[in-house]
Every structure is written in C-alpha cells, then in structure tokens.
Design an enzyme around this catalytic site. Structure first.
Site, short mmCIF file in Angstrom:
data_model
loop_
_atom_site.label_atom_id
_atom_site.label_comp_id
_atom_site.label_asym_id
_atom_site.label_seq_id
_atom_site.Cartn_x
_atom_site.Cartn_y
_atom_site.Cartn_z
CE1 TYR A 345 -4.16 -1.66 0.18
CE2 TYR A 345 -3.33 -2.79 2.12
CZ TYR A 345 -4.29 -2.66 1.14
OH TYR A 345 -5.38 -3.50 1.10
CG PHE A 348 0.64 0.32 -5.31
CD1 PHE A 348 1.58 0.33 -6.31
CD2 PHE A 348 0.07 -0.89 -4.92
CE1 PHE A 348 1.96 -0.85 -6.95
CE2 PHE A 348 0.44 -2.08 -5.56
CZ PHE A 348 1.39 -2.05 -6.57
CG ASP A 441 -15.55 -9.77 -2.04
OD1 ASP A 441 -15.97 -9.06 -2.99
OD2 ASP A 441 -14.79 -10.74 -2.21
CD GLU A 457 -6.19 2.56 -5.84
OE1 GLU A 457 -5.26 2.86 -6.60
OE2 GLU A 457 -6.19 2.81 -4.63
CD GLU A 466 -3.57 -6.17 -9.72
OE1 GLU A 466 -4.27 -5.47 -8.97
OE2 GLU A 466 -2.35 -6.02 -9.84
#
Length: 657
Positions: A345, A348, A441, A457, A466
């Site tokens: 994290y 990025f 989720d 993102e 992904e």
C-alpha cells in the site's frame, strides 16, 4: 572510471577498455593502458604464431604446454579486473582445411582453459567467418557446459547490407545464403540457437563507420550485448582535428551507455592532434588531456567517449526509483485472493500522478452530475470499492471540495487490516459524518442505497488481470441506472519483444510452469519489435444481457521492413484506461501517463522463441478464460511457426476469484 559519474547514475558498468595486440610483456601493456585512463584491456593471451600442429611432441607428456607465459606476471586481481582475453583471430573451426580446423579446435580449448585458469571475467571470441558456423558453435557449446563463471563474448560486426549476387567474387559471398542480404544478426542468432541460449554466451558488437537502419540496430538492445568495440576509423574529424562521431553513432552510444554496455576502443591513432589544438577540446573533457595525449596515443578517443557519456541527461527521478527493478521478474499481485501488506500500500500511495488523475475524473463527473444551481442542495453518493488505506477517498473528497459539491462516501474494503487504517484516517481527518466504512467484499455487500458514482482502482498491468471485470460486475448492482463508473473502460495491449535476459531467467527454472506464467517486470533490456495492438476491452457499467468476461483475440504483427530477422522471446503487455471522458491512465508506451510508477508492464514468455524473417507476419492468439474459481490466460503463436498453446486450463498460472 574515466567516463565519469553522472547525477543519479547508479550503475557501475560504464567502463572503457582498449583492444591491444599481442605482447610478451603483459605488465607493461597493462600499466601503459591503465595509466592512459583506460579501465581494462582486451589482449591476446597467446602468441599469434602458435599452432598446435607445429609443436613437437616427444611423447613423454612432460613439461608445460608451450602456448602461454606465466600467470604470475600479473596479480590475480589484475587478471580478473583489468584483462579480457582475446581468443586468436586465426582460429577457423569451420574451415575446409582439416589441419587448420583441428588446430583451431585444440587452440580454442587451450586458450579458454588458460583464461579460466587466470580467472578472467570474459573472453572475446573471434567473429564467425561465414553464416554456416555449426562446428564453431559446437566447440563453444562443449566449452560452455563446463565453464566457470567466465563470460564468452562472440564478436559480431554491426552490419546489414543490401542484396548481393552470389558470383560477386567478394569474400563476403561465403557469408551470404543464396544471394540474400548480409545481416550479421543472423550469425549471432544461429550461434546462440546452436548453444541453446546459454546464459554465459554474450555479444560484443563491432561498430563500423557505417551503421544499419535504426530498426535494425534496435534489435540488439534485447540481446545480451556486453561490449561494443568502436574503431578509430569510425570517428569523424571536427573542424579543429579532434575526433568526433556522427549523430547516428552518438545516438547509438547513448543507447549502449543506457544499457551498461562496456566500450572498447580499437585501432590506431588516426586523428593526430597537435598540442596547439588542445585548447579546442570540449570543456568538460578530463583536465589532464594534454598530458594524456602524450602518454597514450588513443587518449583523445577515450576523452570523447567520456564527453558523450557525461553530457547525457541524468536519469529522471522515476527511473532512479525503478532502477533496481529493471528486468526483474515478479509474480503479479492477487489482491482479490490475498490481502495486500502495508508496504505494498505504501509504495502505491506514493504515486501522486495516479491519484491526481482520479481526482480530475471525479471532479469532472461531479460537475456533470450536479449542476451549479443544485450544488448546495444535492448530495452525491460515491462508493469507493476497494478503498485500501484511503487514497481514493481522499482524492474524491478533494474533488468535491474543489467543485463545491456535497458528497456522501462509502469506503468498501475486504482487507480487515486496511480497514483498521481506514478507521484511523477517518477519525484523524474528521470525516465521520461524510464517510461510512464497509468491511466487506464488494461482490457480496448489500448496499443500503444506490450510488451515483462508483470509483475503483482494481487495474493490473494488463488491465483486467487483477479481476477488475469480475469485481465491478459484482458491484454495479448498487450503481444507479444512469450512474458513472470510474474507470469507465480499459483495454489491454500486447507487443512482441526480444528479451534475451528475461527468457534466460525463466529458462533457468527448467520447467514448463514458469514459461506459462505472466510476470510483472520493469522492461529495460528489451527490443520492442512492432507497435503494440489492443487485445481485450472492458466497459463499466455493463448492462448487456449476454454478459461474459471471456475473451479471444487473434492479432497479426508486421515487423518494419528494414529491421531484418528478429527473435521473439515473448510479449510485453500494457493497459490504457479511460477514467472519465478525456481523463486517461495507462502504461501503453505511445500514450503512457507521464511520471506514473504504480504499474510495470506484464511479460508473457514463449517456451520456444520464434524467429521471424523479413516480410513474414507474426500471428498471435490470446484467450481470457473464466472458471468458477479462477481466471487465466492462454496464448500461442501460429505463424511463422506454431508454438504450443501456453497454460491450457490455467494449469500453471491463474488468478483466484
């Protein structure tokens, strides 16, 4: 290191050596050249008059082989740090003359064995004399099987000439095949195929006074070029008698510097610079240039090479950040199946360019969604799905502040560890009345209301790798029918590449599975052989009734006509995304977002590299396959030759749902 140190330069490989002739007094030769400013010499280790067949043998087997001097004339450190062994140029292992061929085979093995005994880092092999070099390659391949860490540099001239007739009488005719144009890359390619892409076999290119086309030269940047030998007769003369290079040669040198290729100067002094002319030398040449010219006849060429290196632009900040990742294969992230770690994290979140683009997209969407007259009375519901540690939440709220629009934000995140940080952020920023944190989720969350804007993102290096399509398909049920998705679409691209280093790194695992895996990699030592082409496109929201995320694409690539033959080791993959209207984000080279480092390219290797001849198209097939628990890619080549279909049923590489 005579080439100097540039700001931001983190490489230690910008050395310049000199090619020398045989001399019995190796200490004097080395001392002369090191004192002249060179880092190393490429020197013959054996008297060029030595031939094994001329040595008398009394049959006793006593005594040392009479082909070399003592290893004690230099220290082990001098041998390993400052000498590249130059294998005898008379060697011809494909000669029709059997005595010459046998002498060549014995001498080659003796010389490399001696060089290995001296712990040299590299040996320079003579250039093939003809296109058919099967026995030469066989002998080198035998040696490679038992070689220590020493590299063998095959000398290859950078040459690609026009079509020649078979009956020209020129000695080059033997190098041609059926009247085809001379392309010395073919020599290298034939040689390395016969040696099975051995990772200790590299190239030393001879730079001549004339150069092939830019596309032909570009092939070499994907090959294992370790040295470039530039001849003094390749230099031009400036108005004051000082050596210089043509613009094309300068551009080639910059590319070689960028790929940490070592430079060797070869030949005799041609530019005889008088001391009166020394004042005309470039200002940033070494201060001791006058002394250097007196001390070493080739110092002026060395100074010019150093001048070219030092005047290169420093590496941009992004390149310095990414330097350690160059050509390093990494497995792609699986953020749906695995929870990301704090360090990931952190990396990025430092990409300010990405979040400024997202902020621009939300800004424009808010202005379109809420007219000025309703700005104070209308609250826009925005859901960040896959909120991580909150950078998209921050970007969205900043966009709302800039536009004067009211916002209600849901931050949906499945990683319970990231949710802890989210709660802390909301409290720290005082966003409790604006932001609702949802630990779930997105595919299984029951939203209490519909969203006007859905922000995510979830993009990978290949766009959909992904599982952004699957995630957003699950989340779009709580988007209003006229709601906006950011991103609104994304497309993957592929491009055929020569990538010898990447191929050898995959090959080192000695199994099929690694050749059927896609890798994230900061591409550097690659040759991009043709413009990239789009593969799969996904659009959000997708309200079609026949919704499927399976895809299939057949692509045909045409190599530029002046490139010559090429070796395709695999495919580089990229993406380009439309966040909202004209706000883009992506890594496809021709339209990549500047200064963005969140994504490297993806690399799809081929189990067997494919050689593509001029005028022959490359036909490629890519599939995106979906199962109940995983998504995977399959790929193959069908022209100019058929490859196996890679990764059938996702047996080696897949992304978990």
């Amino acid at each position: 290191m005579p080439l100097g140190q540039r700001q931001g330069d983190r490489s230690d490989s910008r050395y310049c050596g000199v090619e020398t002739e045989f001399d019995d007094d190796m200490p004097q030769v080395l001392a002369l050249n090191l004192s002249g400013g060179f880092d190393f010499i490429a020197a013959p280790l054996i008297d060029p008059n030595y031939r094994p067949s001329l040595v008398k043998n009394d049959g006793s087997g006593a005594g040392a082989l009479p082909f070399a001097g003592s290893d004690l004339v230099l220290t082990p450190s001098q041998w390993s740090s400052h000498v590249v062994g130059k294998i005898s140029s008379w060697i011809d292992l494909d000669s029709e003359d059997e005595i010459l061929r046998m002498d060549s085979e014995i001498a080659l093995k003796q010389e490399i064995s001696w060089a290995s005994h001296l712990s040299l880092q590299a040996c320079l092999l003579p250039s093939p004399r003809r296109s058919s070099c099967g026995n030469y390659a066989r002998c080198v391949n035998q040696i490679l099987q038992g070689l220590n860490n020493m590299q063998l540099w095959l000398r290859v001239p950078l040459e690609k000439s026009e079509l020649m007739d078979d009956d020209t009488g020129d000695e080059n005719c033997d190098r041609l095949s059926g009247g085809r144009e001379l392309d010395t890359w073919e020599w290298w390619n034939s040689f390395r195929l016969l040696c099975e892409h051995h990772n200790q076999l590299s190239v030393a290119v001879d730079i001549l006074s004339s150069l092939p086309s830019a596309n032909s030269l570009g092939r070499w940047f994907g090959e294992p070029v370790k040295a470039a030998i530039i001849h003094t007769d390749s230099f031009l003369t400036n108005s004051r008698g000082y050596p210089c290079l043509s613009k094309r040669h300068q551009k080639l040198m910059a590319g070689l510097f960028n790929h940490s290729v070592q430079i060797l100067i070869s030949g005799k002094l041609i530019h005889n610079i008088s001391l009166e002319n020394s004042e005309s030398l470039p200002a940033n040449h070494n201060d001791n240039h006058v002394e250097g010219i007196a001390r070493h006849p080739l110092k002026s060429y060395l100074d010019y090479i150093g001048y070219l290196y030092q005047r290169m632009d420093p590496l941009p900040e992004q390149e310095r950040f990414e330097f350690g990742y160059r050509d390093f294969l990494q497995s792609p992230l699986q953020p749906l199946m695995d929870n990301l770690e704090a360090q990931t994290y952190e990396t990025f979140e430092k990409d300010t360019v990405k979040y400024s683009q997202y902020q621009r997209a939300v800004y424009k969407a808010l202005l379109d969604r809420v007219p000025d007259e309703k700005a104070s009375t209308t609250t826009t519901v925005l859901m960040v799905v896959g909120a991580g540690r909150g950078p998209l939440v921050r970007a969205s709220l900043q966009a709302a502040e800039e536009t004067g629009r009211k916002l209600k934000v849901y931050a949906v995140e499945k990683n319970p560890n990231a949710v802890v940080t989210l709660h802390s952020l909301i409290k720290l920023e005082g966003w409790e009345n604006i932001v609702t944190i949802v630990s779930s989720d997105m595919r299984f969350w029951d939203a209490p209301e519909k969203a006007d804007i859905l922000v995510s993102e979830l993009l990978g290096s290949f766009g959909d790798n992904e599982l952004s399509p699957e995630c957003l398909d699950g989340a779009q049920r709580f988007l209003k029918p006229d709601g906006i998705s950011i991103p609104s679409s994304y497309t993957s691209f592929i491009q055929p590449v020569t990538a010898s280093k990447l191929y050898n790194d995959v090959k080192s695992h000695k199994d099929v599975a690694h050749f059927e895996t896609a890798y994230v990699v900061k591409l550097h030592s690659v040759a991009r052989l043709a413009p990239s082409k789009p593969v799969f496109t996904f659009t959000h929201p997708d309200h079609s009734t026949n919704q499927s995320n399976q895809r299939y694409k057949k692509l045909k690539f045409e190599m530029p006509s002046d490139t010559g033959s090429v070796m395709v080791h695999g495919f580089a993959g990229y993406f380009d995304a439309t966040l909202y209207k004209d706000v883009h984000l992506g890594i496809e080279p021709t339209m990549a977002t500047p200064n963005m480092f969140s994504w490297f390219a993806i690399f799809f290797p081929l189990r067997t590299p494919v050689c593509v001849r001029p005028g022959s198209p490359l036909e490629v097939h890519f599939w995106r396959c979906c199962g109940s628990t995983k998504v995977w890619y399959e790929w193959c080549v069908t022209s100019p030759s058929a490859s196996p279909i890679h990764n059938p049923n996702g047996r080696s590489y897949w992304v978990g749902l």
